[in-house]
Scaffold this motif. Structure first.
Motif, PDB file in Angstrom:
ATOM      1  N   GLY A  40       1.465  26.727 -83.059  1.00  0.00           N
ATOM      2  CA  GLY A  40       1.309  27.924 -82.241  1.00  0.00           C
ATOM      3  C   GLY A  40       2.047  27.779 -80.927  1.00  0.00           C
ATOM      4  N   CYS A  41       1.356  27.249 -79.924  1.00  0.00           N
ATOM      5  CA  CYS A  41       1.943  27.133 -78.581  1.00  0.00           C
ATOM      6  C   CYS A  41       2.956  26.001 -78.481  1.00  0.00           C
ATOM      7  CB  CYS A  41       0.839  26.911 -77.548  1.00  0.00           C
ATOM      8  SG  CYS A  41      -0.006  25.313 -77.737  1.00  0.00           S
ATOM      9  N   GLU A  42       2.797  24.951 -79.306  1.00  0.00           N
ATOM     10  CA  GLU A  42       3.614  23.739 -79.266  1.00  0.00           C
ATOM     11  C   GLU A  42       3.571  23.051 -77.898  1.00  0.00           C
ATOM     12  OE1 GLU A  42       7.243  23.565 -81.604  1.00  0.00           O
ATOM     13  OE2 GLU A  42       6.974  25.691 -82.092  1.00  0.00           O
ATOM     14  N   CYS A  49      -2.730  23.180 -84.293  1.00  0.00           N
ATOM     15  CA  CYS A  49      -2.090  22.063 -85.009  1.00  0.00           C
ATOM     16  C   CYS A  49      -2.994  20.844 -85.107  1.00  0.00           C
ATOM     17  CB  CYS A  49      -0.797  21.674 -84.287  1.00  0.00           C
ATOM     18  SG  CYS A  49      -1.105  20.888 -82.678  1.00  0.00           S
ATOM     19  N   THR A  50      -4.251  20.943 -84.733  1.00  0.00           N
ATOM     20  CA  THR A  50      -5.140  19.783 -84.697  1.00  0.00           C
ATOM     21  C   THR A  50      -5.340  19.171 -86.078  1.00  0.00           C
ATOM     22  OG1 THR A  50      -6.332  20.758 -82.837  1.00  0.00           O
ATOM     23  CG2 THR A  50      -7.423  18.956 -84.001  1.00  0.00           C
ATOM     24  N   VAL A  51      -5.118  17.857 -86.166  1.00  0.00           N
ATOM     25  CA  VAL A  51      -5.401  17.085 -87.378  1.00  0.00           C
ATOM     26  C   VAL A  51      -6.180  15.847 -86.952  1.00  0.00           C
ATOM     27  CG1 VAL A  51      -3.334  17.907 -88.575  1.00  0.00           C
ATOM     28  CG2 VAL A  51      -3.232  15.786 -87.238  1.00  0.00           C
ATOM     29  N   MET A  52      -6.672  15.096 -87.916  1.00  0.00           N
ATOM     30  CA  MET A  52      -7.407  13.879 -87.610  1.00  0.00           C
ATOM     31  C   MET A  52      -6.516  12.669 -87.838  1.00  0.00           C
ATOM     32  SD  MET A  52     -10.113  15.433 -86.779  1.00  0.00           S
ATOM     33  CE  MET A  52     -11.157  14.031 -86.409  1.00  0.00           C
ATOM     34  N   VAL A  58      -6.290  15.000 -82.973  1.00  0.00           N
ATOM     35  CA  VAL A  58      -5.091  14.951 -82.138  1.00  0.00           C
ATOM     36  C   VAL A  58      -4.318  16.250 -82.297  1.00  0.00           C
ATOM     37  CG1 VAL A  58      -4.897  12.433 -82.274  1.00  0.00           C
ATOM     38  CG2 VAL A  58      -3.650  13.866 -83.918  1.00  0.00           C
ATOM     39  N   ARG A  59      -3.561  16.581 -81.274  1.00  0.00           N
ATOM     40  CA  ARG A  59      -2.647  17.723 -81.327  1.00  0.00           C
ATOM     41  C   ARG A  59      -1.346  17.211 -81.941  1.00  0.00           C
ATOM     42  NH1 ARG A  59      -6.987  20.482 -79.906  1.00  0.00           N
ATOM     43  NH2 ARG A  59      -6.885  21.717 -77.996  1.00  0.00           N
TER      44      ARG A  59
END
Length: 372
Positions: A40-42, A49-52, A58-59
């Protein structure tokens, strides 16, 4: 120049050769074709963009792929464990998505919340979700879904609870920065009052009350202590000027006019004004009230209340969660500049409010609130 990394994604080992500046999100989307991770915003602001990674959210848009070598990553495509299934079903049941763009990041954050907190209440859930932006739902369905799953975990049988907890990620605790500068604000709050964000703060200055009053009652002089601020013209009751903000690709220079009044007997004053970004993308209105109090012969206390409303591209600065870190960042530099000017020196030459130092302040403020 390239580097080779090896990461475990959703239980499978992958190797990729990428330039050093490549972000984790690029590897997931462009190399592994796991497009469920959305950009999205980057800038690490929206949370889509959050993943584990190794049990921590983390972003992925601001995480260098080179730093992930040897890490274990889980994306939305790999959320088929018991807790992931319960959250997916609850999101559907409570209509917790509309366009679905924020949903992968929301689910990652949601499972992190339920791993760290047992059956959280609504206030806690909303606080924990403050780093994930949704433009569609109003968050009500998302909050309801998380609370629903939290109550199921809390009331289901112990064996099922243990299975869910083992399948979830390992929580982490932030490390205390012992070298961090002290927070200049000794008291205060950030709250929403209809369309206004209202900030109250109290901070000390190591100078006599008369000298502090002379500084605050001089609009041009005190403006020189505010990072990014400048005053073009001052009359007995009005002023005009500008303030510059730089936040990632968003750069704004607000120019505007305002009025001010000071009361020497009570050592109280106020300013009000409004302005617009020169590109016409954002508008801001604000009111500042201050009260200068003698603490000792050589020290003073300043109580302030600041009300503001931002509209347009920078409207995200109306959010209390972001504003708290921003205020702490600004106050630290403002107090240092005031002490310097009152001691016969000059304010820092920093002309704009920059993204990196502001982001650090926001993160530090979030960790501080988590510990209290």
């Amino acid at each position: 120049m390239t580097e080779t990394i090896c990461i475990n994604v959703n239980g499978e080992e992958f190797t990729a050769t990428v330039p050093p500046r490549t972000q984790l999100a690029e590897v997931l989307r462009d190399h592994l074709h796991l497009t469920g991770t959305h950009l999205g915003c980057e800038q690490g602001v929206c949370g889509a963009c959050t993943v584990m990674m190794d049990g921590r959210p983390v972003r992925s848009c601001i995480t260098f792929a080179g730093h992930c070598d040897g890490a274990t990553i889980q994306t939305i495509e790999g959320g088929d464990d018991p807790l992931g299934q319960m959250l997916t079903e609850a999101f559907s049941r409570h209509h917790a998505l509309q366009c679905g763009f924020c949903t992968p990041g929301m689910l990652a954050t949601s499972r992190d919340i339920l791993t760290r907190f047992s059956n959280p209440d609504e206030a806690l859930v909303r606080h924990e979700l403050s780093g994930n932006i949704c433009r569609c739902t109003g968050y009500q369905g998302i909050v309801a879904a998380i609370m629903d799953v939290g109550s199921q975990i809390d009331t289901c049988d112990q064996t099922r609870t243990d299975d869910i907890r083992r399948a979830a990620f390992t929580p982490f605790e932030p490390e205390e920065n012992l070298n961090a500068a002290p927070d200049p604000a000794t008291a205060g709050s950030v709250v929403q009052d209809k369309d206004w964000t209202v900030i109250t703060r109290s901070f000390g200055l190591n100078h006599p009350v008369g000298d502090v009053w002379d500084l605050f009652s001089d609009v041009s002089r005190v403006a020189s202590c505010v990072p990014g601020a400048s005053v073009a013209e001052v009359t007995e009751e009005t002023f005009s000027g500008a303030i510059e903000v730089s936040f990632g690709p968003i750069k704004a220079r607000f120019g505007g006019k305002g009025t001010y009044a000071n009361n020497l007997q009570s050592r109280k004053g106020h300013l009000s004004g409004s302005g617009a970004d020169k590109n016409g993308q954002s508008n801001v209105r604000g009111e500042l009230h201050y009260d200068i109090v003698k603490k000792t012969e050589d020290t003073s206390t300043v109580d302030v209340e600041f009300r503001f409303n931002v509209q347009g591209v920078l409207a995200q600065f109306n959010r209390p969660e972001l504003v708290t870190g921003f205020v702490d960042f600004l106050l630290q530099r403002f107090v240092a500049n005031c002490n310097s000017v009152l001691s016969g020196g000059t304010a820092t030459s920093e002309h704009k409010i920059g993204a990196f130092s502001l982001a650090v302040a926001v993160i530090k403020s979030w960790f501080k609130r988590r510990k209290t």
